[in-house]
Motif scaffolding. Structure first.
Motif, PDB file in Angstrom:
ATOM      1  N   PHE A 265      55.641  41.598  70.440  1.00  0.00           N
ATOM      2  CA  PHE A 265      54.687  41.356  69.359  1.00  0.00           C
ATOM      3  C   PHE A 265      55.332  40.529  68.256  1.00  0.00           C
ATOM      4  O   PHE A 265      54.734  39.572  67.741  1.00  0.00           O
ATOM      5  CB  PHE A 265      54.172  42.675  68.799  1.00  0.00           C
ATOM      6  N   SER A 266      56.569  40.851  67.903  1.00  0.00           N
ATOM      7  CA  SER A 266      57.276  40.099  66.877  1.00  0.00           C
ATOM      8  C   SER A 266      57.456  38.645  67.299  1.00  0.00           C
ATOM      9  O   SER A 266      57.260  37.715  66.499  1.00  0.00           O
ATOM     10  CB  SER A 266      58.628  40.747  66.597  1.00  0.00           C
TER      11      SER A 266
ATOM     12  N   TRP B 184      52.643  39.965  60.074  1.00  0.00           N
ATOM     13  CA  TRP B 184      52.035  41.120  60.730  1.00  0.00           C
ATOM     14  C   TRP B 184      53.033  41.924  61.568  1.00  0.00           C
ATOM     15  O   TRP B 184      52.725  43.043  61.977  1.00  0.00           O
ATOM     16  CB  TRP B 184      50.858  40.686  61.592  1.00  0.00           C
ATOM     17  N   SER B 185      54.200  41.381  61.831  1.00  0.00           N
ATOM     18  CA  SER B 185      55.218  42.148  62.550  1.00  0.00           C
ATOM     19  C   SER B 185      56.152  42.885  61.595  1.00  0.00           C
ATOM     20  O   SER B 185      57.095  43.558  62.020  1.00  0.00           O
ATOM     21  CB  SER B 185      56.031  41.233  63.471  1.00  0.00           C
TER      22      SER B 185
ATOM     23  N   SER C 203      54.058  35.897  61.302  1.00  0.00           N
ATOM     24  CA  SER C 203      55.193  36.828  61.246  1.00  0.00           C
ATOM     25  C   SER C 203      54.983  37.982  60.292  1.00  0.00           C
ATOM     26  O   SER C 203      55.580  39.059  60.464  1.00  0.00           O
ATOM     27  CB  SER C 203      56.467  36.065  60.865  1.00  0.00           C
TER      28      SER C 203
ATOM     29  N   GLU D 230      45.136  42.946  69.742  1.00  0.00           N
ATOM     30  CA  GLU D 230      45.574  43.453  68.444  1.00  0.00           C
ATOM     31  C   GLU D 230      44.580  43.020  67.369  1.00  0.00           C
ATOM     32  O   GLU D 230      44.190  41.861  67.288  1.00  0.00           O
ATOM     33  CB  GLU D 230      46.976  42.920  68.120  1.00  0.00           C
TER      34      GLU D 230
ATOM     35  N   HIS E 110      51.280  43.109  71.888  1.00  0.00           N
ATOM     36  CA  HIS E 110      51.526  44.066  70.805  1.00  0.00           C
ATOM     37  C   HIS E 110      51.865  45.456  71.329  1.00  0.00           C
ATOM     38  O   HIS E 110      52.185  46.353  70.554  1.00  0.00           O
ATOM     39  CB  HIS E 110      50.312  44.141  69.878  1.00  0.00           C
TER      40      HIS E 110
ATOM     41  N   CYS F 138      54.068  36.842  67.141  1.00  0.00           N
ATOM     42  CA  CYS F 138      53.698  36.570  65.753  1.00  0.00           C
ATOM     43  C   CYS F 138      54.492  35.392  65.196  1.00  0.00           C
ATOM     44  O   CYS F 138      53.939  34.527  64.499  1.00  0.00           O
ATOM     45  CB  CYS F 138      53.931  37.808  64.897  1.00  0.00           C
TER      46      CYS F 138
ATOM     47  N   ASP G 259      57.135  46.234  70.507  1.00  0.00           N
ATOM     48  CA  ASP G 259      57.499  45.665  69.205  1.00  0.00           C
ATOM     49  C   ASP G 259      58.156  44.294  69.340  1.00  0.00           C
ATOM     50  O   ASP G 259      57.864  43.371  68.578  1.00  0.00           O
ATOM     51  CB  ASP G 259      58.450  46.606  68.468  1.00  0.00           C
TER      52      ASP G 259
ATOM     53  N   GLU H  26      56.622  45.926  59.074  1.00  0.00           N
ATOM     54  CA  GLU H  26      55.957  47.212  58.845  1.00  0.00           C
ATOM     55  C   GLU H  26      55.462  47.370  57.404  1.00  0.00           C
ATOM     56  O   GLU H  26      54.612  48.222  57.134  1.00  0.00           O
ATOM     57  CB  GLU H  26      56.862  48.384  59.217  1.00  0.00           C
TER      58      GLU H  26
END
Length: 230
Positions: free
Chosen positions: A167-168, A179-180, A177, A152, A161, A171, A164, A182
């Motif tokens: 990835f969350s 970056w997770s 965090s 990513e 990533h 992060c 979702d 939107e």
């Protein structure tokens, strides 16, 4: 808004490091695809929407390569003093985030935006952004990081990533965090670009392709090219 606002987008890109060399290689290919798809002439009027006010060897690939900078209007949300000093031939215009662009319809021959669409905050904002670029120019070239590149771009998190939830979680574990959310990043795929183009510019010919570092379906970047039927 004054000062530098784009530092967060280069947190994992250290000057002269391996990551920056990869970024430069990817953006050189993006620039080559921009030329191939848009075919600018020496007098084409070009709008570069969302330039970086961080001036590095990996940023602002159009301004670093294009030979006719007097025909380029660059737009950003900051005052961009460093950018303006680095590229004095370029016309600079400060704009507001997620507001209509301050140009009349078809002011430009080409509008381009590199690594901007994924940061505008929501799908509605993305649709409006694509629609605005298509309003002010006859041809549009948008490039974005590709979700399915193995690493990513903003966090350097590998593979997690693709989903979702993972990835969350990654992060959160790594203290990244934001970056997770939107509001800061929407990870982009070919299908997502196609939906945005269909919603924002249904009557304009659209082409989606891979660009950047070439890994086939896992290439580092995607592009969306729009051309009005004139």
């Amino acid at each position: 808004m004054s000062g530098t606002v784009d530092d967060k987008y280069y947190q994992v890109i250290k000057p002269a490091g391996f990551a920056e060399r990869l970024l430069i290689a990817a953006r050189e290919k993006i620039y080559a695809d921009f030329l191939a798809q848009m075919q600018p002439s020496h007098d084409s009027r070009i709008a570069d929407i969302g330039i970086s006010d961080v001036v590095t060897d990996g940023a602002n690939v159009l301004e670093r390569n294009y030979p006719h900078l007097a025909n380029v209007t660059a737009c950003g949300i900051g005052s961009a003093e460093n950018f303006q000093r680095a590229f004095p031939a370029v016309h600079y215009r400060q704009i507001e985030p997620n507001a209509p662009l301050p140009f009349a319809d078809n002011t430009f021959d080409i509008a381009t935006a590199n690594a901007v669409l994924e940061h505008v905050g929501s799908t509605v904002n993305q649709i409006n952004f694509v629609r605005e670029l298509a309003r002010i120019a006859r041809r549009v070239f948008i490039s974005v990081p590709h979700r399915y590149f193995p690493v990513e771009h903003h966090t350097a998190i590998p593979l997690l990533h693709y989903n979702d939830r993972s990835f969350s979680a990654a992060c959160a574990l790594l203290g990244k965090s934001s970056w997770s959310d939107e509001a800061n990043l929407i990870l982009m795929t070919r299908a997502k670009l196609a939906r945005l183009a269909a919603e924002a510019a249904p009557d304009i010919d659209a082409k989606i392709g891979t660009t950047g570092l070439n890994l086939g379906p896992f290439s580092s970047n995607l592009y969306l090219a729009l051309k009005k039927r004139i």
